[in-house]
Scaffold this motif. Sequence first.
Motif, short mmCIF file in Angstrom:
data_model
loop_
_atom_site.label_atom_id
_atom_site.label_comp_id
_atom_site.label_asym_id
_atom_site.label_seq_id
_atom_site.Cartn_x
_atom_site.Cartn_y
_atom_site.Cartn_z
N THR A 130 34.24 37.64 48.42
CA THR A 130 33.61 38.21 47.34
C THR A 130 33.40 39.91 47.55
O THR A 130 33.11 40.63 46.60
CB THR A 130 32.23 37.69 46.58
OG1 THR A 130 31.43 37.93 47.68
CG2 THR A 130 32.40 36.30 46.50
N ASN A 131 33.80 40.25 48.66
CA ASN A 131 33.50 41.64 49.05
C ASN A 131 32.02 41.95 48.77
O ASN A 131 31.69 43.21 48.51
CB ASN A 131 34.29 42.58 47.92
CG ASN A 131 35.70 42.36 48.43
OD1 ASN A 131 36.59 42.14 49.26
ND2 ASN A 131 36.46 42.50 47.08
N ALA A 132 31.02 40.97 49.12
CA ALA A 132 29.85 41.42 49.13
C ALA A 132 29.33 42.34 49.91
O ALA A 132 29.83 42.20 51.13
CB ALA A 132 28.99 39.97 49.05
N ILE A 133 28.36 43.01 49.65
CA ILE A 133 27.54 44.06 50.46
C ILE A 133 25.96 43.55 50.73
O ILE A 133 25.47 44.29 51.55
CB ILE A 133 27.51 45.44 50.00
CG1 ILE A 133 27.12 45.45 48.44
CG2 ILE A 133 29.23 46.01 49.85
CD1 ILE A 133 27.04 46.98 48.10
N PHE A 180 32.68 44.42 43.90
CA PHE A 180 32.49 43.01 43.92
C PHE A 180 33.39 42.29 43.23
O PHE A 180 34.03 42.59 42.09
CB PHE A 180 30.91 42.73 43.20
CG PHE A 180 30.63 41.01 43.46
CD1 PHE A 180 30.29 40.55 44.53
CD2 PHE A 180 30.22 40.71 42.19
CE1 PHE A 180 30.19 39.30 44.46
CE2 PHE A 180 30.00 39.19 42.23
CZ PHE A 180 29.72 38.47 43.38
N ASN A 181 34.02 40.98 43.85
CA ASN A 181 34.95 40.09 43.10
C ASN A 181 34.15 38.93 42.49
O ASN A 181 33.66 38.00 42.65
CB ASN A 181 35.79 39.38 44.11
CG ASN A 181 36.63 38.64 43.62
OD1 ASN A 181 36.79 38.18 42.48
ND2 ASN A 181 37.93 38.46 44.56
N PRO A 182 34.13 39.19 40.97
CA PRO A 182 33.37 38.36 39.99
C PRO A 182 34.08 36.79 40.18
O PRO A 182 33.37 35.98 39.61
CB PRO A 182 33.19 38.75 38.78
CG PRO A 182 34.18 39.91 38.88
CD PRO A 182 34.55 40.36 40.16
N LEU A 183 35.37 36.96 40.07
CA LEU A 183 35.93 35.57 39.79
C LEU A 183 35.74 34.69 41.07
O LEU A 183 35.51 33.41 40.94
CB LEU A 183 37.69 35.96 39.78
CG LEU A 183 37.92 36.50 38.68
CD1 LEU A 183 39.71 36.78 38.78
CD2 LEU A 183 37.75 36.01 37.29
N GLU A 184 35.62 34.93 42.24
CA GLU A 184 35.11 34.18 43.32
C GLU A 184 34.08 33.81 43.13
O GLU A 184 33.48 32.66 43.55
CB GLU A 184 35.46 34.83 44.69
CG GLU A 184 36.94 35.22 44.99
CD GLU A 184 37.62 34.06 45.64
OE1 GLU A 184 36.71 33.03 45.99
OE2 GLU A 184 38.75 33.76 45.55
#
Length: 283
Positions: free
Chosen positions: A98-101, A70-74
Motif C-alpha cells: 500500500t506504500n504505507a508510511i 498511499f494505495n487506496p485500492l490495496e
Amino acid sequence: MTKIKKDTIEAKGLSIQIYTEDFKNDYISLTDIAKYKNSEEPNVVVANWMRNYNTIEYLGIWEKLNNPNFNPLEFEGYLEQAGSNAFTLSPQKWSNSTNAIGLFVKLGRSGGTFAHKDIAFKFASWISAEFELYIIKDYQRLKDDENSRLSLGWNLNREISKINYKIHTDAIKEYLLSDLSNEQLSYKYASEADMLNVSLFNKRSKQWHDENPDLKGNMRDYASINELLVLANMESYNAILISKGMQQKERMIELRELARTQILSLEKINSTKFKGLDDKSKK
C-alpha cells in the motif's frame, strides 16, 4: 526519510524503543509494547492485532490523511477480508503493498515492528487502556525533556547570533559607511543582513514576511539551532571580509559556500551522534 534512534520510554517496567524521522514524527516499537501481553512471542500479538477489521480501517484512514502516495485500492481489498478466520496480514506486506508510511519493520538486533505514535497509542489501547496511559505519560515526559534541551540550545545560539550581529554592523559602519547619513546607514545594514539571509535561507526578509504574514518577528526567530550557529559564524566572517575591503558580490559567494559546508558538516555530526547512540543500544 532515514529513521534514526532517538530514545526509549518506560512503562510498567518495560523499555520501549523510539525512532524518529525529524524529531516530530516519532515511531514507537509495537514489538516492545506487545511484550506487556506476551513477552515470549510479541510478534504474535502484533499479528493478531493486524487481523482486525478496526485495525485495518484505522491504518487506512491514517494513511489517507498523512500519505499522498498511499494505495487506496490495496487498502480496500484488505478491508474486505479483514476479520475473517483466514485473513492474515504482516506489517511488512501492508507497507510494501500500500506504500504505507505509518508502519515499518526494522531487522536485526533491537529490531521489530515500529509505528507512528498515533498508531502505536492505538495499538497500546487495544492491549490495555491502563498500559496505554503509562506509555503516553512517559512519552510526554520525553517530549518535555527534549523541548527543554532544544529551547536552551536555540536561545543560546540566538543570543550568540545577536552578539555577532553587533560585530557585523560595527564592521559595516567602520569600513563601509563612515560618510553616510543615518537613513543611508539603515538601508546598508538591511542590505548586508539580507545578503546573509539569502546566503543561508535562500530568501530575503521581505519575501519571508510576504510568505508568513501571520508570524511575528523575522525568519531568524524561526531558524533551527544549526542555522543559528551557522548564521553567527557568517556574521563574524563577513565582518572580517568587510575589513579586508572585499566587495559584497565576492563576499556573498564566500558566505554561501560557508553556509553550505557548515550546514552539511552539522548534519553529518548529528547523524554520527545518533548512529553512535544506536550502536550503543545494540551492545
